[in-house]
Design an enzyme around this catalytic site. Sequence first.
Site, PDB file in Angstrom:
ATOM      1  N   GLY A 198      -9.568   9.173  15.192  1.00 19.39           N
ATOM      2  CA  GLY A 198      -9.276  10.415  15.910  1.00 19.39           C
ATOM      3  C   GLY A 198     -10.492  10.939  16.668  1.00 19.39           C
ATOM      4  O   GLY A 198     -11.637  10.637  16.326  1.00 19.39           O
ATOM      5  N   SER A 238      -4.821   6.876  17.620  1.00 21.72           N
ATOM      6  CA  SER A 238      -4.525   7.952  16.674  1.00 21.72           C
ATOM      7  C   SER A 238      -3.678   9.048  17.336  1.00 21.72           C
ATOM      8  O   SER A 238      -3.846   9.347  18.517  1.00 21.72           O
ATOM      9  CB  SER A 238      -5.845   8.565  16.196  1.00 21.72           C
ATOM     10  OG  SER A 238      -5.627   9.798  15.561  1.00 21.72           O
ATOM     11  N   TYR A 253       0.935  10.940  12.742  1.00 19.45           N
ATOM     12  CA  TYR A 253       0.924  12.048  11.787  1.00 19.45           C
ATOM     13  C   TYR A 253       2.084  12.946  12.203  1.00 19.45           C
ATOM     14  O   TYR A 253       2.493  12.929  13.370  1.00 19.45           O
ATOM     15  CB  TYR A 253      -0.360  12.873  11.914  1.00 19.45           C
ATOM     16  CG  TYR A 253      -1.619  12.271  11.334  1.00 19.45           C
ATOM     17  CD1 TYR A 253      -1.662  11.774  10.040  1.00 19.45           C
ATOM     18  CD2 TYR A 253      -2.797  12.258  12.080  1.00 19.45           C
ATOM     19  CE1 TYR A 253      -2.834  11.257   9.510  1.00 19.45           C
ATOM     20  CE2 TYR A 253      -3.975  11.752  11.551  1.00 19.45           C
ATOM     21  CZ  TYR A 253      -3.989  11.254  10.271  1.00 19.45           C
ATOM     22  OH  TYR A 253      -5.152  10.751   9.743  1.00 19.45           O
ATOM     23  N   THR A 295       0.441   6.868   8.707  1.00 15.26           N
ATOM     24  CA  THR A 295      -0.636   7.099   7.735  1.00 15.26           C
ATOM     25  C   THR A 295      -0.135   8.011   6.626  1.00 15.26           C
ATOM     26  O   THR A 295       0.365   9.107   6.902  1.00 15.26           O
ATOM     27  CB  THR A 295      -1.869   7.705   8.442  1.00 15.26           C
ATOM     28  OG1 THR A 295      -2.288   6.799   9.458  1.00 15.26           O
ATOM     29  CG2 THR A 295      -3.010   7.944   7.482  1.00 15.26           C
ATOM     30  N   LYS A 352       0.071   2.789   6.446  1.00 12.95           N
ATOM     31  CA  LYS A 352      -1.395   2.761   6.254  1.00 12.95           C
ATOM     32  C   LYS A 352      -1.806   3.774   5.198  1.00 12.95           C
ATOM     33  O   LYS A 352      -1.448   4.954   5.304  1.00 12.95           O
ATOM     34  CB  LYS A 352      -2.079   3.087   7.590  1.00 12.95           C
ATOM     35  CG  LYS A 352      -3.595   3.207   7.526  1.00 12.95           C
ATOM     36  CD  LYS A 352      -4.166   3.324   8.923  1.00 12.95           C
ATOM     37  CE  LYS A 352      -5.670   3.471   8.935  1.00 12.95           C
ATOM     38  NZ  LYS A 352      -6.134   4.821   8.637  1.00 12.95           N
ATOM     39  N   HIS A 406      -8.691   5.354   4.050  1.00 18.93           N
ATOM     40  CA  HIS A 406      -9.099   6.166   5.195  1.00 18.93           C
ATOM     41  C   HIS A 406     -10.620   6.118   5.370  1.00 18.93           C
ATOM     42  O   HIS A 406     -11.258   7.089   5.777  1.00 18.93           O
ATOM     43  CB  HIS A 406      -8.637   7.618   4.980  1.00 18.93           C
ATOM     44  CG  HIS A 406      -8.147   8.312   6.215  1.00 18.93           C
ATOM     45  ND1 HIS A 406      -6.825   8.611   6.430  1.00 18.93           N
ATOM     46  CD2 HIS A 406      -8.805   8.786   7.307  1.00 18.93           C
ATOM     47  CE1 HIS A 406      -6.704   9.262   7.588  1.00 18.93           C
ATOM     48  NE2 HIS A 406      -7.898   9.361   8.150  1.00 18.93           N
ATOM     49  N   GLY A 410     -11.733  -0.712   5.677  1.00 16.10           N
ATOM     50  CA  GLY A 410     -12.690   0.042   4.850  1.00 16.10           C
ATOM     51  C   GLY A 410     -13.936  -0.764   4.563  1.00 16.10           C
ATOM     52  O   GLY A 410     -13.872  -1.782   3.874  1.00 16.10           O
TER      53      GLY A 410
END
Length: 404
Positions: A86, A113, A136, A162, A259, A283, A315
């Site tokens: 983001g 994003s 989102y 997500t 995710k 995340h 990650g």
Amino acid sequence: MSRSVAAPRVVNIQDLRLLAKRRLPRVVFDYIDGGADAEITLRENSRAYDDIAFRPLSAVETPSPDLRTTVLGTPLSMPMILAPVGSSRMFYPHGEEVAARAAGQAGTLYTLSTLSGCKLEDVRRATTGPAWYQVYLCGGRDVACTAIERAKSVGYSALVVTIDTAVAGLRERDVRNGTKELLTRRPWPMLPYVWQFIARPAWLTGFLGDGGLMSFPNVMLSDGPMLYADVGAALEQSTVTWRDLRWIKDLWKGPIVVKGVHIGDDARRAIDAGADAVVVSNHGGRQLDGVRGTVQVLPEVVAAVRGQIEVLVDGGIRRGSDIAKALCLGARAVLIGRAYAYGLGAAGGPGVARAIEILRTDLIRTLKLLGCPSTAALDQSYVDVPRHWLVDQRRSEAKVLFAG
Ligand SMILES: Cc1cc2nc3c(=O)[nH]c(=O)nc-3n(C[C@H](O)[C@H](O)[C@H](O)COP(=O)(O)O)c2cc1C
């Protein structure tokens, strides 16, 4: 390749990180670099890769290892995807477009994003490669529905939903750097923190030239795009649940990637809700601190999924050898977040291209040294992993058998 990010100045991802630190105001650099709470999971994501040891086959000729793969049927030049990050527009003017273009030029996929500073249509146009859109539900279902329809009409090929953001994690560095005060846009609260921008004039010139503080053009509320200061509250009011996932699936009618899976049971729930792939992700250590490094839980999730859908992981990936290790443990491909965000913050498009090139050449060299002809041929026989990771895998299998 731009000289500013070429060797010997930039040899690895850490070099890009240091360049980004030098170019960006502290509040922006720490937004990228930091994690939640005590940053235990942030560190653990990378550290866990150190617990995996390679078992190379020596005296094997592998002149040109093949990195090509497909993810959800989309051909990629290597098993690596750019994760949704983001506010990339804060790192560099038109950041999301710049990163998407670099991904396409490298033959890989960019994930945009919801919390992007650039319009999803502009980002799609910026890349010749494939793109996914990350969802989102900020602003509610109707607002998300509009964005999903827009994403469909311009050719995003999958939705990434997500599920680990019921509330924004506490990023302590953001609190200390005055993120909240700076977003008020009121002079007195901002005053103690503005030195960060004055200390980075080159960044500031680019930022102001790009329109200054961005809003979120893909979250279109009744009174215009969502403002930066409203993100935290909007996320908290819009937790994505398994019920939402079925709704999104019906609306989208294309591939769905879930995710934010940490445990085998949730991977099974994702399959039940219609997921076509899962991303084992915490995340990047920015949400619940104290969960295990993603590569540690990868075997558990791979076992639980039983080959029904594709498993991706992200990650802590900072080297091509990390990618090889994740593939050995059953990941179809990896996503990278900070590795390319540092490149974007350091030097824009050339920085992202350099991050991808570093990881690609690392991966080729790793395959040659492993005596492995292709990324597709990597499996558990090339690594030693701590026993208890595989014990967890068996526990998950037992649970699945019991449940099934
Ligand atoms: C600055 C930043 C912003 C992020 N924004 C989002 C986001 O908007 N949506 C999302 O699903 N994940 C987001 N993530 C998480 C990444 O998609 C990814 O899971 C994570 O960066 C992987 O860890 P790594 O940075 O160590 O590679 C963000 C990560 C960073 C570093």
